[in-house]
Design a protein around this motif. Structure first.
Motif, PDB file in Angstrom:
ATOM      1  N   ASN A 137     -12.945  -9.907   4.910  1.00 57.74           N
ATOM      2  CA  ASN A 137     -12.845  -8.691   5.735  1.00 57.74           C
ATOM      3  C   ASN A 137     -11.434  -8.505   6.267  1.00 57.74           C
ATOM      4  O   ASN A 137     -10.923  -7.375   6.305  1.00 57.74           O
ATOM      5  CB  ASN A 137     -13.844  -8.747   6.887  1.00 57.74           C
ATOM      6  N   LEU A 138     -10.802  -9.592   6.680  1.00 58.50           N
ATOM      7  CA  LEU A 138      -9.407  -9.499   7.121  1.00 58.50           C
ATOM      8  C   LEU A 138      -8.512  -9.073   5.961  1.00 58.50           C
ATOM      9  O   LEU A 138      -7.570  -8.288   6.141  1.00 58.50           O
ATOM     10  CB  LEU A 138      -8.938 -10.846   7.684  1.00 58.50           C
ATOM     11  N   GLY A 139      -8.805  -9.578   4.763  1.00 58.25           N
ATOM     12  CA  GLY A 139      -8.048  -9.156   3.586  1.00 58.25           C
ATOM     13  C   GLY A 139      -8.171  -7.664   3.335  1.00 58.25           C
ATOM     14  O   GLY A 139      -7.174  -6.984   3.042  1.00 58.25           O
ATOM     15  N   LEU A 140      -9.378  -7.152   3.463  1.00 65.22           N
ATOM     16  CA  LEU A 140      -9.584  -5.713   3.275  1.00 65.22           C
ATOM     17  C   LEU A 140      -8.810  -4.899   4.305  1.00 65.22           C
ATOM     18  O   LEU A 140      -8.280  -3.821   3.995  1.00 65.22           O
ATOM     19  CB  LEU A 140     -11.071  -5.393   3.387  1.00 65.22           C
ATOM     20  N   MET A 141      -8.729  -5.416   5.527  1.00 63.90           N
ATOM     21  CA  MET A 141      -7.983  -4.704   6.569  1.00 63.90           C
ATOM     22  C   MET A 141      -6.490  -4.685   6.246  1.00 63.90           C
ATOM     23  O   MET A 141      -5.813  -3.667   6.436  1.00 63.90           O
ATOM     24  CB  MET A 141      -8.264  -5.335   7.932  1.00 63.90           C
ATOM     25  N   HIS A 142      -5.967  -5.790   5.745  1.00 53.90           N
ATOM     26  CA  HIS A 142      -4.560  -5.820   5.326  1.00 53.90           C
ATOM     27  C   HIS A 142      -4.327  -4.892   4.139  1.00 53.90           C
ATOM     28  O   HIS A 142      -3.329  -4.165   4.091  1.00 53.90           O
ATOM     29  CB  HIS A 142      -4.154  -7.245   4.947  1.00 53.90           C
ATOM     30  N   GLU A 143      -5.244  -4.920   3.196  1.00 52.68           N
ATOM     31  CA  GLU A 143      -5.085  -4.087   2.004  1.00 52.68           C
ATOM     32  C   GLU A 143      -5.149  -2.604   2.343  1.00 52.68           C
ATOM     33  O   GLU A 143      -4.431  -1.780   1.770  1.00 52.68           O
ATOM     34  CB  GLU A 143      -6.169  -4.428   0.973  1.00 52.68           C
ATOM     35  N   SER A 144      -5.999  -2.246   3.312  1.00 55.27           N
ATOM     36  CA  SER A 144      -6.198  -0.839   3.681  1.00 55.27           C
ATOM     37  C   SER A 144      -5.248  -0.365   4.769  1.00 55.27           C
ATOM     38  O   SER A 144      -5.175   0.835   5.043  1.00 55.27           O
ATOM     39  CB  SER A 144      -7.650  -0.641   4.165  1.00 55.27           C
ATOM     40  N   PHE A 152      -0.196  -5.997   0.664  1.00 59.73           N
ATOM     41  CA  PHE A 152      -1.021  -6.524  -0.421  1.00 59.73           C
ATOM     42  C   PHE A 152      -0.878  -8.039  -0.562  1.00 59.73           C
ATOM     43  O   PHE A 152      -1.832  -8.724  -0.953  1.00 59.73           O
ATOM     44  CB  PHE A 152      -0.670  -5.844  -1.744  1.00 59.73           C
ATOM     45  N   GLY A 153       0.315  -8.553  -0.270  1.00 62.68           N
ATOM     46  CA  GLY A 153       0.533  -9.998  -0.377  1.00 62.68           C
ATOM     47  C   GLY A 153      -0.338 -10.772   0.598  1.00 62.68           C
ATOM     48  O   GLY A 153      -0.976 -11.772   0.246  1.00 62.68           O
ATOM     49  N   LYS A 154      -0.392 -10.307   1.845  1.00 62.53           N
ATOM     50  CA  LYS A 154      -1.232 -10.965   2.849  1.00 62.53           C
ATOM     51  C   LYS A 154      -2.713 -10.790   2.514  1.00 62.53           C
ATOM     52  O   LYS A 154      -3.520 -11.703   2.716  1.00 62.53           O
ATOM     53  CB  LYS A 154      -0.928 -10.410   4.241  1.00 62.53           C
ATOM     54  N   ALA A 155      -3.048  -9.607   2.003  1.00 64.83           N
ATOM     55  CA  ALA A 155      -4.439  -9.376   1.598  1.00 64.83           C
ATOM     56  C   ALA A 155      -4.834 -10.356   0.506  1.00 64.83           C
ATOM     57  O   ALA A 155      -5.916 -10.963   0.559  1.00 64.83           O
ATOM     58  CB  ALA A 155      -4.606  -7.942   1.119  1.00 64.83           C
ATOM     59  N   LEU A 173     -11.207  -8.298  -6.356  1.00 64.92           N
ATOM     60  CA  LEU A 173     -10.125  -7.915  -5.449  1.00 64.92           C
ATOM     61  C   LEU A 173      -8.873  -8.730  -5.745  1.00 64.92           C
ATOM     62  O   LEU A 173      -7.749  -8.202  -5.721  1.00 64.92           O
ATOM     63  CB  LEU A 173     -10.571  -8.133  -3.994  1.00 64.92           C
ATOM     64  N   ILE A 174      -9.065 -10.009  -6.046  1.00 70.57           N
ATOM     65  CA  ILE A 174      -7.926 -10.863  -6.402  1.00 70.57           C
ATOM     66  C   ILE A 174      -7.287 -10.378  -7.703  1.00 70.57           C
ATOM     67  O   ILE A 174      -6.059 -10.275  -7.807  1.00 70.57           O
ATOM     68  CB  ILE A 174      -8.385 -12.338  -6.527  1.00 70.57           C
ATOM     69  N   SER A 175      -8.112 -10.058  -8.677  1.00 72.01           N
ATOM     70  CA  SER A 175      -7.588  -9.571  -9.966  1.00 72.01           C
ATOM     71  C   SER A 175      -6.829  -8.264  -9.790  1.00 72.01           C
ATOM     72  O   SER A 175      -5.755  -8.056 -10.382  1.00 72.01           O
ATOM     73  CB  SER A 175      -8.739  -9.370 -10.957  1.00 72.01           C
ATOM     74  N   LYS A 176      -7.385  -7.371  -8.977  1.00 71.41           N
ATOM     75  CA  LYS A 176      -6.745  -6.066  -8.772  1.00 71.41           C
ATOM     76  C   LYS A 176      -5.364  -6.224  -8.149  1.00 71.41           C
ATOM     77  O   LYS A 176      -4.379  -5.643  -8.637  1.00 71.41           O
ATOM     78  CB  LYS A 176      -7.627  -5.191  -7.869  1.00 71.41           C
ATOM     79  N   LEU A 177      -5.282  -7.023  -7.067  1.00 67.46           N
ATOM     80  CA  LEU A 177      -3.986  -7.175  -6.394  1.00 67.46           C
ATOM     81  C   LEU A 177      -3.018  -7.988  -7.242  1.00 67.46           C
ATOM     82  O   LEU A 177      -1.805  -7.737  -7.216  1.00 67.46           O
ATOM     83  CB  LEU A 177      -4.179  -7.823  -5.028  1.00 67.46           C
ATOM     84  N   SER A 178      -3.535  -8.967  -7.993  1.00 66.28           N
ATOM     85  CA  SER A 178      -2.658  -9.774  -8.850  1.00 66.28           C
ATOM     86  C   SER A 178      -2.006  -8.921  -9.931  1.00 66.28           C
ATOM     87  O   SER A 178      -0.920  -9.251 -10.426  1.00 66.28           O
ATOM     88  CB  SER A 178      -3.450 -10.914  -9.496  1.00 66.28           C
TER      89      SER A 178
END
Length: 206
Positions: A137-144, A152-155, A173-178
């Motif tokens: 959830n924290l990752g989604l908040m960083h991404e959004s 995106f790096g922190k996400a 989500l990992i694949s998308k940001l990678s």
């Protein structure tokens, strides 16, 4: 059907006998039976009473169960203020799922206006214990870019941590940001995730 009914009656009788001996888990199980088991006629008054007795016996999961009852309307009317109160009491005593649920109530603006600061506080509270849902959830908040400047790096770092904590749902989500970050940025996110775990999730979740 009769066999199931007989077994259930015996089970309830056994649980009540254990509860009479102040076994707190017996009270919790009875509370769940009377609040959500389709085989038992729902009785919110009994369920609340059993959870409160478990709390009196020192079982913090009684607070959590009350939070679930009032959030989901299990044998009681939905009352999100009450749910938040009971979740917070549980979270203060170390029930991590309660902290995650409380963060979600604030994040999703259930029952009123969204409170991002409170959502962050409780997600980070749970994430410091390595909770995979709080980390994602924290990752989604960083991404959004909600509650943080979009990063995106922190996400990605947080999604990697969530995966290490047992979440399989973050793989996409990992694949998308990678695929949108550079190789160096992906490697950095992996290194930071490893360091974060070594540091027991302290000072690496913002």
């Amino acid at each position: 059907g009769d066999i199931v009914s007989a077994d259930l009656d015996k089970g309830i009788e056994y649980l009540k006998a254990a509860a009479d001996q102040d076994v707190s888990d017996a009270y919790l199980t009875l509370a769940v039976l009377y609040s959500e088991d389709p085989r038992v006629m729902q009785n919110g008054e009994k369920a609340v009473s059993y959870n409160r007795r478990a709390i009196e016996l020192g079982n913090a999961n009684g607070y959590f169960n009350l939070g679930v009852m009032f959030e989901k309307g299990k044998a009681v009317e939905v009352d999100l203020d009450a749910a938040a109160y009971w979740y917070e009491e549980a979270a203060k005593l170390g029930v991590i799922n309660a902290a995650v649920n409380l963060g979600a109530i604030h994040y999703n603006a259930k029952g009123g206006s969204r409170d991002i600061d409170k959502a962050l506080y409780w997600y980070q509270f749970a994430a410091k214990q390595g909770d995979s849902l709080a980390l994602s959830n924290l990752g989604l908040m960083h991404e959004s870019g909600i509650g943080f400047e979009k990063n995106f790096g922190k996400a990605l770092r947080l999604y990697i941590l969530a995966r290490h904590s047992g979440s399989s749902e973050v793989e996409k989500l990992i694949s998308k940001l990678s695929s949108v970050l550079s190789r160096e940025e992906v490697e950095l996110a992996n290194q930071e995730a490893l360091q974060c775990m070594k540091d027991n999730y302290q000072d690496c979740l913002d």
